[in-house]
Design a protein around this motif. Structure first.
Motif, short mmCIF file in Angstrom:
data_model
loop_
_atom_site.label_atom_id
_atom_site.label_comp_id
_atom_site.label_asym_id
_atom_site.label_seq_id
_atom_site.Cartn_x
_atom_site.Cartn_y
_atom_site.Cartn_z
N TYR A 27 -26.19 -95.26 -59.45
CA TYR A 27 -25.69 -95.52 -60.73
C TYR A 27 -25.81 -97.10 -60.58
O TYR A 27 -24.61 -97.69 -60.36
CB TYR A 27 -24.42 -95.01 -60.86
CG TYR A 27 -24.22 -93.63 -60.71
CD1 TYR A 27 -24.68 -92.52 -61.76
CD2 TYR A 27 -23.83 -92.90 -59.70
CE1 TYR A 27 -24.85 -91.40 -61.44
CE2 TYR A 27 -23.71 -91.55 -59.36
CZ TYR A 27 -24.30 -90.75 -60.45
OH TYR A 27 -24.38 -89.22 -60.18
N PRO A 28 -26.80 -97.79 -61.41
CA PRO A 28 -26.78 -98.98 -61.36
C PRO A 28 -25.70 -99.82 -62.22
O PRO A 28 -25.29 -99.16 -63.25
CB PRO A 28 -28.17 -99.56 -61.69
CG PRO A 28 -28.59 -98.28 -62.52
CD PRO A 28 -28.01 -97.38 -61.76
N VAL A 131 -19.36 -90.27 -67.35
CA VAL A 131 -20.44 -91.27 -67.53
C VAL A 131 -19.92 -92.72 -67.34
O VAL A 131 -20.46 -93.52 -66.62
CB VAL A 131 -21.17 -91.36 -68.72
CG1 VAL A 131 -22.21 -92.47 -69.20
CG2 VAL A 131 -21.92 -90.00 -68.92
N ALA A 132 -18.57 -93.14 -67.85
CA ALA A 132 -17.93 -94.13 -68.02
C ALA A 132 -17.49 -94.42 -66.28
O ALA A 132 -17.73 -95.40 -66.09
CB ALA A 132 -16.74 -94.24 -68.89
N LEU A 133 -17.16 -93.59 -65.63
CA LEU A 133 -16.74 -93.69 -64.16
C LEU A 133 -17.99 -93.93 -63.21
O LEU A 133 -18.05 -94.79 -62.53
CB LEU A 133 -16.09 -92.54 -63.87
CG LEU A 133 -15.78 -92.41 -62.42
CD1 LEU A 133 -14.49 -93.30 -62.11
CD2 LEU A 133 -15.01 -91.13 -61.93
N ALA A 134 -19.05 -93.21 -63.68
CA ALA A 134 -20.21 -93.18 -62.68
C ALA A 134 -20.80 -94.65 -63.09
O ALA A 134 -21.42 -95.38 -62.18
CB ALA A 134 -21.38 -92.39 -63.07
N TYR A 135 -20.79 -95.41 -64.18
CA TYR A 135 -21.67 -96.48 -64.48
C TYR A 135 -20.59 -97.89 -64.56
O TYR A 135 -20.75 -98.87 -65.21
CB TYR A 135 -22.36 -96.47 -65.73
CG TYR A 135 -23.55 -95.71 -65.54
CD1 TYR A 135 -24.74 -96.29 -65.09
CD2 TYR A 135 -23.72 -94.12 -65.52
CE1 TYR A 135 -25.86 -95.40 -64.83
CE2 TYR A 135 -24.85 -93.44 -65.51
CZ TYR A 135 -26.06 -94.00 -65.22
OH TYR A 135 -27.01 -93.32 -64.89
N HIS A 136 -19.35 -97.71 -63.98
CA HIS A 136 -18.47 -98.54 -64.06
C HIS A 136 -18.09 -99.38 -65.32
O HIS A 136 -17.83 -100.47 -65.48
CB HIS A 136 -18.95 -99.82 -62.74
CG HIS A 136 -19.41 -99.00 -61.59
ND1 HIS A 136 -18.27 -98.82 -60.57
CD2 HIS A 136 -20.39 -98.87 -61.10
CE1 HIS A 136 -19.11 -98.51 -59.49
NE2 HIS A 136 -20.44 -98.24 -59.85
N LEU A 137 -17.90 -98.30 -66.39
CA LEU A 137 -17.39 -98.97 -67.36
C LEU A 137 -15.86 -98.88 -67.61
O LEU A 137 -15.23 -98.17 -66.73
CB LEU A 137 -17.90 -98.24 -68.47
CG LEU A 137 -19.38 -98.18 -68.63
CD1 LEU A 137 -19.83 -97.33 -69.99
CD2 LEU A 137 -20.00 -99.48 -68.99
N ALA A 138 -15.28 -99.46 -68.58
CA ALA A 138 -13.57 -99.43 -68.76
C ALA A 138 -13.33 -97.86 -68.80
O ALA A 138 -13.93 -97.19 -69.36
CB ALA A 138 -13.50 -100.13 -70.02
N PRO A 139 -12.07 -97.66 -68.33
CA PRO A 139 -11.70 -96.21 -68.42
C PRO A 139 -11.68 -95.64 -70.00
O PRO A 139 -11.28 -96.38 -70.90
CB PRO A 139 -10.26 -96.30 -67.83
CG PRO A 139 -10.27 -97.51 -66.75
CD PRO A 139 -11.09 -98.52 -67.66
#
Length: 216
Positions: A27-28, A131-139
């Protein structure tokens, strides 16, 4: 002995490096500038809209410590299935289009909602969170359901009826004399007007009836 230790360290590094590289490449991390959410015939409009709104807010709220490559995220929802026990599942394919070759990963997202009414919204929330967790987005902060709330002040009540304000009218006593307003003390019981003889022109003076004064 030292030679054996060096061999063990070299072997551990050799086996750990591919796993670390694969974990980073799975997950880049990118600076997501645009998100497009679509789906096949199994994905309802509620699922797509809910997931899209949450992911767009999460990407907008994400702050990176350093400048990284930008990318466009395409989220494709397919194979949605809903069970009679309240469980839902979907296959989510995420494609990042940025510098270099596009990155594509597929996730399986599950959700649970016992009530039929909020089942699709729950699946959309679960997709956005995964998806947010996998791609390191804000919670992703999912909001509470708007249905079932009590009507607020001056709003329509249940059943479509509007609350009618109650008006209170004050009428003056007909034929009464204007008397000065008296606010009795804590010890006062009632307020009366003094009894004056008939034909007297004296001003009407109020009398405060207390435990010691009867005004008779």
């Amino acid at each position: 002995m030292q030679f054996l230790v060096r061999v063990l360290l070299s072997a551990s590094l050799l086996f750990s490096t591919p796993f670390a590289a694969s974990a980073d490449e799975a997950y880049p991390v990118r600076d997501i500038r645009k998100i497009v959410v679509s789906g096949d015939g199994s994905a309802s409009a509620t699922v797509l809209k809910r997931a899209g709104e949450h992911l767009k807010r999460a990407a907008k709220s994400t702050r990176r410590a350093v400048a990284i490559d930008r990318a466009v995220m395409d989220v494709r929802v397919s194979g949605v299935r809903q069970g009679s026990d309240g469980r839902s599942t979907a296959r989510v394919t995420v494609t990042l289009d940025g510098p270099g070759e596009p990155s594509r990963r597929t996730l399986t997202v599950n959700s649970f909602m016992p009530e039929q009414r909020g089942r699709e919204a729950a699946l959309g929330d679960a997709i956005a969170k995964r998806v947010a967790l996998a791609y390191h987005l804000a919670p992703v902060a999912t909001g509470k359901a708007t249905y079932g709330k009590r009507p607020g002040k001056d709003r329509k009540e249940a059943g479509g009826k509007r609350r009618t304000p109650t008006r209170t009218s004050i009428q003056a006593y007909p034929g009464g004399e204007k008397r000065p307003l008296v606010i009795p003390s804590e010890a006062a019981l009632t307020v009366r007007s003094r009894a004056l003889p008939e034909g007297s022109r004296k001003k009407v003076a109020p009398c405060v009836v207390t435990q010691a004064i009867s005004c008779d």
